[in-house]
Design a protein around this motif. Structure first.
Motif, PDB file in Angstrom:
ATOM      1  N   ARG A   1      10.098  -9.396 -18.031  1.00 38.62           N
ATOM      2  CA  ARG A   1      11.517  -9.182 -17.726  1.00 38.62           C
ATOM      3  C   ARG A   1      11.945 -10.168 -16.657  1.00 38.62           C
ATOM      4  NH1 ARG A   1      12.181  -4.001 -15.302  1.00 38.62           N
ATOM      5  NH2 ARG A   1       9.931  -3.889 -15.079  1.00 38.62           N
ATOM      6  N   ILE A   2      13.156 -10.660 -16.798  1.00 35.73           N
ATOM      7  CA  ILE A   2      13.655 -11.603 -15.795  1.00 35.73           C
ATOM      8  C   ILE A   2      14.791 -10.936 -15.044  1.00 35.73           C
ATOM      9  CG2 ILE A   2      14.650 -13.901 -15.419  1.00 35.73           C
ATOM     10  CD1 ILE A   2      13.384 -14.717 -18.113  1.00 35.73           C
ATOM     11  N   GLU A   3      14.635 -10.789 -13.728  1.00 31.30           N
ATOM     12  CA  GLU A   3      15.680 -10.158 -12.911  1.00 31.30           C
ATOM     13  C   GLU A   3      15.932 -11.024 -11.688  1.00 31.30           C
ATOM     14  OE1 GLU A   3      14.893  -6.054 -11.924  1.00 31.30           O
ATOM     15  OE2 GLU A   3      14.570  -5.586 -14.030  1.00 31.30           O
ATOM     16  N   ASP A   4      17.128 -11.544 -11.577  1.00 34.52           N
ATOM     17  CA  ASP A   4      17.493 -12.386 -10.429  1.00 34.52           C
ATOM     18  C   ASP A   4      16.416 -13.424 -10.127  1.00 34.52           C
ATOM     19  OD1 ASP A   4      19.891 -11.157 -10.155  1.00 34.52           O
ATOM     20  OD2 ASP A   4      19.167  -9.683  -8.721  1.00 34.52           O
ATOM     21  N   GLN A   5      15.745 -13.199  -8.979  1.00 32.90           N
ATOM     22  CA  GLN A   5      14.771 -14.204  -8.569  1.00 32.90           C
ATOM     23  C   GLN A   5      13.331 -13.807  -8.882  1.00 32.90           C
ATOM     24  OE1 GLN A   5      17.133 -14.204  -4.946  1.00 32.90           O
ATOM     25  NE2 GLN A   5      16.099 -16.126  -4.498  1.00 32.90           N
ATOM     26  N   HIS A   6      13.193 -12.835  -9.795  1.00 34.51           N
ATOM     27  CA  HIS A   6      11.830 -12.386 -10.108  1.00 34.51           C
ATOM     28  C   HIS A   6      11.561 -12.315 -11.600  1.00 34.51           C
ATOM     29  CE1 HIS A   6      11.946 -10.636  -5.930  1.00 34.51           C
ATOM     30  NE2 HIS A   6      10.778 -11.253  -5.948  1.00 34.51           N
ATOM     31  N   LEU A   7      10.340 -12.637 -11.963  1.00 40.14           N
ATOM     32  CA  LEU A   7       9.823 -12.282 -13.280  1.00 40.14           C
ATOM     33  C   LEU A   7       9.024 -11.005 -13.069  1.00 40.14           C
ATOM     34  CD1 LEU A   7       8.376 -15.757 -14.325  1.00 40.14           C
ATOM     35  CD2 LEU A   7      10.692 -14.893 -14.683  1.00 40.14           C
ATOM     36  N   LYS A   8       9.206 -10.052 -13.982  1.00 43.44           N
ATOM     37  CA  LYS A   8       8.528  -8.763 -13.790  1.00 43.44           C
ATOM     38  C   LYS A   8       7.635  -8.444 -14.979  1.00 43.44           C
ATOM     39  CE  LYS A   8      11.667  -6.382 -10.704  1.00 43.44           C
ATOM     40  NZ  LYS A   8      12.303  -5.101 -10.418  1.00 43.44           N
ATOM     41  N   LEU A   9       6.444  -7.993 -14.650  1.00 43.32           N
ATOM     42  CA  LEU A   9       5.447  -7.700 -15.671  1.00 43.32           C
ATOM     43  C   LEU A   9       4.826  -6.340 -15.372  1.00 43.32           C
ATOM     44  CD1 LEU A   9       3.728  -9.364 -17.906  1.00 43.32           C
ATOM     45  CD2 LEU A   9       2.079  -9.618 -16.057  1.00 43.32           C
ATOM     46  N   GLN A  10       4.955  -5.394 -16.305  1.00 46.07           N
ATOM     47  CA  GLN A  10       4.307  -4.079 -16.127  1.00 46.07           C
ATOM     48  C   GLN A  10       2.801  -4.271 -16.215  1.00 46.07           C
ATOM     49  OE1 GLN A  10       7.320  -2.485 -15.269  1.00 46.07           O
ATOM     50  NE2 GLN A  10       6.234  -0.720 -16.102  1.00 46.07           N
ATOM     51  N   SER A  11       2.071  -3.515 -15.391  1.00 43.10           N
ATOM     52  CA  SER A  11       0.622  -3.703 -15.423  1.00 43.10           C
ATOM     53  C   SER A  11      -0.103  -2.381 -15.198  1.00 43.10           C
ATOM     54  CB  SER A  11       0.211  -4.698 -14.329  1.00 43.10           C
ATOM     55  OG  SER A  11      -1.182  -4.762 -14.275  1.00 43.10           O
ATOM     56  N   ALA A  12      -0.890  -1.977 -16.218  1.00 40.07           N
ATOM     57  CA  ALA A  12      -1.683  -0.755 -16.088  1.00 40.07           C
ATOM     58  C   ALA A  12      -2.937  -1.030 -15.258  1.00 40.07           C
ATOM     59  CB  ALA A  12      -2.062  -0.235 -17.470  1.00 40.07           C
ATOM     60  N   ASN A  13      -3.334  -2.286 -15.172  1.00 40.36           N
ATOM     61  CA  ASN A  13      -4.533  -2.649 -14.412  1.00 40.36           C
ATOM     62  C   ASN A  13      -4.219  -3.858 -13.527  1.00 40.36           C
ATOM     63  OD1 ASN A  13      -7.024  -3.359 -13.459  1.00 40.36           O
ATOM     64  ND2 ASN A  13      -8.070  -2.932 -15.403  1.00 40.36           N
ATOM     65  N   PRO A  14      -3.502  -3.622 -12.438  1.00 44.34           N
ATOM     66  CA  PRO A  14      -3.001  -4.745 -11.640  1.00 44.34           C
ATOM     67  C   PRO A  14      -4.101  -5.601 -11.008  1.00 44.34           C
ATOM     68  CG  PRO A  14      -2.498  -2.635 -10.570  1.00 44.34           C
ATOM     69  CD  PRO A  14      -3.030  -2.317 -11.920  1.00 44.34           C
ATOM     70  N   ILE A  15      -5.239  -4.985 -10.680  1.00 39.82           N
ATOM     71  CA  ILE A  15      -6.309  -5.778 -10.043  1.00 39.82           C
ATOM     72  C   ILE A  15      -6.816  -6.831 -11.038  1.00 39.82           C
ATOM     73  CG2 ILE A  15      -8.607  -5.667  -8.973  1.00 39.82           C
ATOM     74  CD1 ILE A  15      -6.441  -4.241  -7.330  1.00 39.82           C
ATOM     75  N   ARG A  16      -7.033  -6.394 -12.287  1.00 46.57           N
ATOM     76  CA  ARG A  16      -7.512  -7.335 -13.311  1.00 46.57           C
ATOM     77  C   ARG A  16      -6.452  -8.409 -13.564  1.00 46.57           C
ATOM     78  NH1 ARG A  16      -7.807  -4.693 -18.845  1.00 46.57           N
ATOM     79  NH2 ARG A  16      -5.595  -5.189 -18.611  1.00 46.57           N
TER      80      ARG A  16
END
Ligand SMILES: Nc1ncnc2c1ncn2[C@@H]1O[C@H](COP(=O)(O)OP(=O)(O)OP(=O)(O)O)[C@@H](O)[C@H]1O
Ligand SMILES: [Mg+2]
Length: 308
Positions: free
Chosen positions: A256-271
Motif C-alpha cells: 500500500r502506498i500512503e503519503d510518504q510511506h510504503l506499507k506492507l502487512q507482515s505476520a512475521n516481521p522479524i523474518r
C-alpha cells in the motif's frame, strides 16, 4: 480470589451485562476496558454488592455472597461519580469515613495523615472539598476508599476529568497499592491506562467480555499483523525505485502506498526485516509498527474505542 460466573443484569428492557464470566487472581490488577455503556460500572456494582445480579454467581474466596459484612469490609470502591462530601474538608471526609468503620481514634489520625500524603493533599487538608480542582477531588475520592485498608479495590474510571499531572499521581498511587498486594479491578475507556497499569485486561463491549488476557497476548492473538513501513520521497524517482525493489523482495504481497510511506502487512516481521536487511534497502527508511490495543479492540468489536 474473585470468580464471576455468567453475570447478567438488565434495567427494564435494556441489557447492561449479558453473561460475563471471569476470574480475578489475588494481588493482580485486572482492567475492564470498554466504551461508554459497555456495562463496566454495572459489573463493578454487582461485584461490590451494590446491585444484585438478575442471574449468575459471584464467589469471593470460595463463598458466594459479596453482600456479606466480612467481605464488604475487605472491599474498597472508588466510584465513577464522586463520593465525597463537598462541604467537609479533606480531613473531615476521611475522619468521617473512618468513624463509620469504627477505626479507633489514634490509629485513624495516623492513617488519615498517610492518606492525605498519598493524595498529595496534606497542605490542603483544612480546605472544604468543594473548593478543590477536579483532579484534587478525584484524588480525595480515591483515598476515601482506602480508609479501612481494603485488600480488594475497585476503581471505576478514577481519572475522568483529571489533568495529566494528577493522572500520573493517581497512577503512582495505584501502582503502589498493587505492589503491596492489593487486588485491583480498574475500569477505563483509556487504552494507555489499561496498558500501563493492568496485569490482564478484559475487553468489554455491549455487556460481554470479548477477550481477557495480558496486553501482550491480546495483541498477539487479536492485534492482527504488524506493518512494515518504508519511507519514500513524494513524487520522485526514489519512490518508484524503492517500490519496485520492495515488490521484488516480496513478490506475492500487496504494497500500500500512503503519503510518504510504503506499507506492507507482515505476520512475521522479524523474518521480513531480515530479508530487508539483506537487500539494497537503506535501513534508515524502514520502521516497524506493532499492533496496538486499539487494533485489538477494533478486531474484537468491529468498532474503534475512541469514537464509540
Ligand atoms: N440504573 C440504571 N437504570 C437504567 N439503565 C441503566 C442503569 N445503569 C446502567 N444502565 C444502562 O446499562 C448500560 C451499561 O451501563 P454502565 O453504566 O454499566 O456502563 P459503563 O461501561 O460503566 O459506561 P461508562 O463508560 O459510560 O461509565 C447502559 O446502556 C446504561 O444506560
Ligand atoms: Mg461506568
Amino acid at each position: 480470589m474473585i470468580e464471576a460466573r455468567e453475570l447478567r443484569k438488565s434495567f427494564g428492557t435494556r441489557t447492561a451485562v449479558d453473561g460475563m464470566s471471569f476470574d480475578i487472581r489475588q494481588g493482580e490488577t485486572l482492567g475492564l476496558l470498554g466504551p461508554n455503556g459497555a456495562g463496566k460500572t454495572t459489573t463493578i456494582h454487582m461485584l461490590t454488592g451494590l446491585l444484585r445480579p438478575d442471574s449468575g454467581e459471584i464467589i469471593i474466596d470460595g463463598v458466594a455472597d459479596p453482600m456479606r459484612t466480612s467481605v464488604r469490609r475487605r472491599i474498597g470502591l472508588t466510584p465513577q461519580t464522586l463520593a465525597i462530601y463537598e462541604d467537609m474538608t479533606a480531613e473531615e471526609n476521611l475522619v468521617f469515613l473512618g468513624r463509620l468503620y469504627g477505626i479507633p481514634k489514634p490509629i485513624l489520625r495516623k492513617r488519615v495523615g498517610e492518606l492525605l500524603d498519598i493524595a498529595g493533599l496534606a497542605d490542603r487538608k483544612r480546605d472544604v472539598a468543594k473548593n478543590f480542582s477536579g483532579g484534587m477531588k478525584r484524588r480525595l475520592n480515591l483515598v476515601a476508599s482506602l480508609v479501612h485498608q481494603p485488600d480488594i479495590l475497585f476503581l471505576d474510571e478514577p481519572t475522568v476529568g483529571v489533568d495529566p499531572q494528577s493522572r500520573n499521581h493517581l497512577f503512582d498511587c495505584v501502582s503502589n497499592l498493587a505492589s503491596t498486594g492489593t487486588t485491583i479491578i480498574y475500569t477505563t475507556h483509556y487504552m494507555e491506562e489499561a496498558e500501563r497499569l493492568c496485569d490482564r485486561v478484559a475487553v468489554v463491549d455491549q455487556g460481554t467480555i470479548r477477550a481477557i488476557d495480558t496486553v501482550v497476548e491480546l495483541k498477539r492473538k487479536h492485534g492482527g499483523d504488524a506493518t512494515i513501513l518504508v519511507e519514500v520521497e513524494r513524487d520522485s524517482a526514489q519512490r518508484k525505485r524503492v517500490t519496485e525493489l520492495l515488490q521484488g523482495i516480496f513478490p506475492d504481497r500487496t504494497i500500500r502506498i500512503e503519503d510518504q510511506h510504503l506499507k506492507l502487512q507482515s505476520a512475521n516481521p522479524i523474518r521480513d526485516l531480515a530479508k530487508l536487511a539483506d537487500s539494497e534497502m537503506d535501513p534508515k527508511w524502514i520502521e516497524l509498527e506493532r499492533p496496538q490495543l486499539e487494533d485489538v479492540f477494533l478486531n474484537l468489536t468491529g468498532r474503534r474505542l475512541r469514537d464509540s
